[in-house]
Design a protein around this motif. Structure first.
Motif, PDB file in Angstrom:
ATOM      1  N   GLY A 122       0.821  -1.198   0.000  1.00 29.02           N
ATOM      2  CA  GLY A 122       0.000   0.000   0.000  1.00 29.02           C
ATOM      3  C   GLY A 122       0.852   1.243   0.000  1.00 29.02           C
ATOM      4  O   GLY A 122       2.091   1.197   0.002  1.00 29.02           O
ATOM      5  N   SER A 123       0.186   2.402   0.053  1.00 30.96           N
ATOM      6  CA  SER A 123       0.920   3.669   0.064  1.00 30.96           C
ATOM      7  C   SER A 123       1.683   3.870   1.362  1.00 30.96           C
ATOM      8  O   SER A 123       2.603   4.685   1.427  1.00 30.96           O
ATOM      9  CB  SER A 123      -0.056   4.832  -0.159  1.00 30.96           C
ATOM     10  N   VAL A 124       1.324   3.109   2.409  1.00 28.43           N
ATOM     11  CA  VAL A 124       2.009   3.240   3.702  1.00 28.43           C
ATOM     12  C   VAL A 124       3.364   2.525   3.709  1.00 28.43           C
ATOM     13  O   VAL A 124       4.142   2.690   4.648  1.00 28.43           O
ATOM     14  CB  VAL A 124       1.141   2.684   4.853  1.00 28.43           C
ATOM     15  N   HIS A 125       3.635   1.754   2.676  1.00 26.62           N
ATOM     16  CA  HIS A 125       4.851   0.945   2.668  1.00 26.62           C
ATOM     17  C   HIS A 125       5.961   1.595   1.865  1.00 26.62           C
ATOM     18  O   HIS A 125       5.713   2.335   0.908  1.00 26.62           O
ATOM     19  CB  HIS A 125       4.549  -0.446   2.089  1.00 26.62           C
ATOM     20  N   ASP A 126       7.175   1.274   2.216  1.00 24.19           N
ATOM     21  CA  ASP A 126       8.370   1.699   1.504  1.00 24.19           C
ATOM     22  C   ASP A 126       8.823   0.531   0.642  1.00 24.19           C
ATOM     23  O   ASP A 126       9.344  -0.472   1.158  1.00 24.19           O
ATOM     24  CB  ASP A 126       9.453   2.096   2.519  1.00 24.19           C
ATOM     25  N   LEU A 127       8.623   0.653  -0.657  1.00 22.31           N
ATOM     26  CA  LEU A 127       8.924  -0.442  -1.573  1.00 22.31           C
ATOM     27  C   LEU A 127      10.402  -0.816  -1.544  1.00 22.31           C
ATOM     28  O   LEU A 127      10.751  -2.005  -1.468  1.00 22.31           O
ATOM     29  CB  LEU A 127       8.485  -0.057  -2.990  1.00 22.31           C
ATOM     30  N   ALA A 128      11.267   0.168  -1.587  1.00 22.93           N
ATOM     31  CA  ALA A 128      12.704  -0.128  -1.594  1.00 22.93           C
ATOM     32  C   ALA A 128      13.132  -0.841  -0.314  1.00 22.93           C
ATOM     33  O   ALA A 128      13.915  -1.798  -0.349  1.00 22.93           O
ATOM     34  CB  ALA A 128      13.507   1.164  -1.776  1.00 22.93           C
ATOM     35  N   ALA A 129      12.588  -0.409   0.822  1.00 24.78           N
ATOM     36  CA  ALA A 129      12.928  -1.046   2.093  1.00 24.78           C
ATOM     37  C   ALA A 129      12.387  -2.468   2.154  1.00 24.78           C
ATOM     38  O   ALA A 129      13.056  -3.385   2.669  1.00 24.78           O
ATOM     39  CB  ALA A 129      12.380  -0.230   3.256  1.00 24.78           C
ATOM     40  N   ALA A 130      11.178  -2.672   1.644  1.00 22.98           N
ATOM     41  CA  ALA A 130      10.603  -4.018   1.644  1.00 22.98           C
ATOM     42  C   ALA A 130      11.454  -4.967   0.819  1.00 22.98           C
ATOM     43  O   ALA A 130      11.719  -6.109   1.230  1.00 22.98           O
ATOM     44  CB  ALA A 130       9.178  -3.974   1.103  1.00 22.98           C
ATOM     45  N   ARG A 131      11.919  -4.510  -0.326  1.00 27.60           N
ATOM     46  CA  ARG A 131      12.770  -5.350  -1.168  1.00 27.60           C
ATOM     47  C   ARG A 131      14.093  -5.665  -0.475  1.00 27.60           C
ATOM     48  O   ARG A 131      14.605  -6.771  -0.571  1.00 27.60           O
ATOM     49  CB  ARG A 131      13.030  -4.663  -2.511  1.00 27.60           C
ATOM     50  N   ARG A 132      14.624  -4.674   0.234  1.00 21.41           N
ATOM     51  CA  ARG A 132      15.889  -4.883   0.942  1.00 21.41           C
ATOM     52  C   ARG A 132      15.723  -5.857   2.107  1.00 21.41           C
ATOM     53  O   ARG A 132      16.564  -6.736   2.323  1.00 21.41           O
ATOM     54  CB  ARG A 132      16.379  -3.537   1.479  1.00 21.41           C
ATOM     55  N   ASP A 133      14.615  -5.728   2.846  1.00 20.50           N
ATOM     56  CA  ASP A 133      14.421  -6.530   4.054  1.00 20.50           C
ATOM     57  C   ASP A 133      13.937  -7.944   3.771  1.00 20.50           C
ATOM     58  O   ASP A 133      14.070  -8.836   4.617  1.00 20.50           O
ATOM     59  CB  ASP A 133      13.428  -5.835   4.992  1.00 20.50           C
ATOM     60  N   HIS A 134      13.344  -8.160   2.593  1.00 15.78           N
ATOM     61  CA  HIS A 134      12.772  -9.473   2.262  1.00 15.78           C
ATOM     62  C   HIS A 134      13.226  -9.871   0.851  1.00 15.78           C
ATOM     63  O   HIS A 134      12.412  -9.947  -0.077  1.00 15.78           O
ATOM     64  CB  HIS A 134      11.242  -9.425   2.358  1.00 15.78           C
ATOM     65  N   PRO A 135      14.514 -10.144   0.681  1.00 16.22           N
ATOM     66  CA  PRO A 135      15.055 -10.369  -0.664  1.00 16.22           C
ATOM     67  C   PRO A 135      14.557 -11.630  -1.348  1.00 16.22           C
ATOM     68  O   PRO A 135      14.763 -11.794  -2.554  1.00 16.22           O
ATOM     69  CB  PRO A 135      16.565 -10.432  -0.419  1.00 16.22           C
ATOM     70  N   HIS A 136      13.888 -12.508  -0.597  1.00 15.20           N
ATOM     71  CA  HIS A 136      13.377 -13.738  -1.207  1.00 15.20           C
ATOM     72  C   HIS A 136      12.012 -13.538  -1.845  1.00 15.20           C
ATOM     73  O   HIS A 136      11.514 -14.454  -2.524  1.00 15.20           O
ATOM     74  CB  HIS A 136      13.283 -14.836  -0.146  1.00 15.20           C
ATOM     75  N   LEU A 137      11.382 -12.379  -1.637  1.00 16.44           N
ATOM     76  CA  LEU A 137      10.024 -12.143  -2.117  1.00 16.44           C
ATOM     77  C   LEU A 137       9.992 -11.156  -3.280  1.00 16.44           C
ATOM     78  O   LEU A 137      10.931 -10.395  -3.501  1.00 16.44           O
ATOM     79  CB  LEU A 137       9.147 -11.604  -0.977  1.00 16.44           C
ATOM     80  N   VAL A 138       8.867 -11.184  -3.984  1.00  9.16           N
ATOM     81  CA  VAL A 138       8.567 -10.201  -5.024  1.00  9.16           C
ATOM     82  C   VAL A 138       7.518  -9.255  -4.444  1.00  9.16           C
ATOM     83  O   VAL A 138       6.636  -9.683  -3.693  1.00  9.16           O
ATOM     84  CB  VAL A 138       8.037 -10.897  -6.294  1.00  9.16           C
ATOM     85  N   PHE A 139       7.601  -7.977  -4.800  1.00 12.93           N
ATOM     86  CA  PHE A 139       6.638  -7.003  -4.297  1.00 12.93           C
ATOM     87  C   PHE A 139       5.856  -6.378  -5.445  1.00 12.93           C
ATOM     88  O   PHE A 139       6.382  -6.168  -6.535  1.00 12.93           O
ATOM     89  CB  PHE A 139       7.338  -5.939  -3.456  1.00 12.93           C
ATOM     90  N   GLN A 140       4.602  -6.087  -5.148  1.00 10.41           N
ATOM     91  CA  GLN A 140       3.695  -5.490  -6.120  1.00 10.41           C
ATOM     92  C   GLN A 140       3.248  -4.124  -5.602  1.00 10.41           C
ATOM     93  O   GLN A 140       2.971  -3.964  -4.423  1.00 10.41           O
ATOM     94  CB  GLN A 140       2.485  -6.394  -6.321  1.00 10.41           C
TER      95      GLN A 140
END
Length: 341
Positions: free
Chosen positions: A261-279
């Protein structure tokens, strides 16, 4: 089961975390009232009449193709499954889906089929076949299901009113827990059937679970997400919780792709969870109220945060009915433009 076209689909490769030439793009509610072509197809039909008309829902599902999206998601409603289980709904203006007879007692619960036969949602299976036949492998086809918490709130007649849901649970915990369990099992069967019919990926929607406390989420959302995502496999699995505050919990499910969602930081999510894909996570408010230039700026910022890998470009939630067509065009165009150096 998954077919030979999978390997050429940009979105499927991205959802698997494979290298891609660019982030694929689609949008929740990309087939919707914002699009004049969609409104022409609907032509005065009631929502459920429209969604159960295979010819019309095929045309509606395919409307976004002309904009250049990288996937088609079928047009139907998350109440499709409880209807198949034996609970009819009516869509009321301002109230959303309203059950003919809300589930209130164990007797009401017992009337819901725990494993509805695929014939009870034959129109969805026919819709999937028709859309796949029309596309001839050019684009992947996504299906979806509502997650048990959100669907259960509609079944008991509370919808997005979380306080009313809490009051119901306090009064009838056995009914509530039984309803969640029954919906979880039925959802696995529903998704397995559609995967077997050729769906290329699916998204599990939990629209209202983001309003839950951590303890409620751990009881009414997280276990159900994990069970469904573990039970319906063979294609990429996307989890969506509208503006979900519990990203760590979402990432600890069996999802391959987490929708932000808009509350999330996409770059941080990718960094913290490198095994996942984000949408995600372009804000749909920009599409609704911004200019095409502002939309393009937002898309470019999202692409930079996505890093060109393990990312599917989408919105924080669905396209609003008042979104200008020019803004949706700008959204897709910016998503597909050459990457900035």
């Amino acid at each position: 089961m998954p077919d030979a076209f999978h390997d050429k689909h940009l979105l499927i490769r991205a959802a698997r975390g494979e290298p891609v030439e660019r982030a694929p793009v689609w949008a929740m509610r990309q087939a919707g009232r914002w699009d004049p072509e969609f409104r022409k197809v609907r032509a005065g039909m009631s929502f459920f009449e429209f969604s159960e008309n295979v010819e019309a829902s095929t045309r509606a599902s395919l409307c976004p193709r002309r904009f250049g999206v990288d996937a088609i998601i079928l047009f139907y409603d998350i109440t499709t499954l409880p209807v198949a289980m034996g609970l009819p709904f009516e869509l009321k203006p301002g109230a959303g889906p309203v059950p003919d007879r809300p589930v209130r007692t164990l007797g009401d619960l017992d009337r819901l089929a725990p494993n509805p036969a695929p014939e009870t949602y034959a129109h969805i299976r026919q819709l999937l076949k028709r859309v796949k036949d029309e596309l001839q492998g050019d684009l992947p086809v996504l299906v979806f299901a509502g997650a048990p918490f959100t669907v259960a709130t509609y079944c008991i007649g509370t919808g997005k009113d979380v306080e009313a849901t809490r009051a119901f649970v306090a009064d009838a915990p056995a009914v509530w827990n039984g309803l969640l369990e029954r919906l979880t099992g039925a959802t696995v069967g529903f998704l397995r059937t559609l995967i077997g019919d050729g769906a290329d990926a699916y998204q599990l929607f939990d629209s209202w679970a983001g309003a839950l406390s951590p303890a409620e989420y751990d009881a009414w959302a997280q276990p159900q997400h994990s069970e469904i995502l573990a039970g319906a496999t063979g294609v990429p699995r996307i989890l969506f919780v509208k503006e979900g505050p519990y990203l760590g919990r979402m990432c600890a499910t069996n999802a391959d792709v987490i929708s932000l969602g808009s509350v999330h930081d996409l770059a941080a999510a990718r960094r913290d969870h490198p095994h996942l894909v984000f949408q995600g996570n372009v804000d749909e408010e920009i599409l609704r109220g911004g200019t095409p230039e502002q939309v393009a700026d937002a898309v470019r910022a999202c692409r930079r945060a996505g890093g060109g890998a393990r990312h599917i470009l989408n919105l924080n939630h669905g396209v609003d009915k008042d979104t200008p067509v020019a803004n949706f065009e700008a959204y897709v165009r910016a998503a597909k433009a050459p990457a900035e150096v």
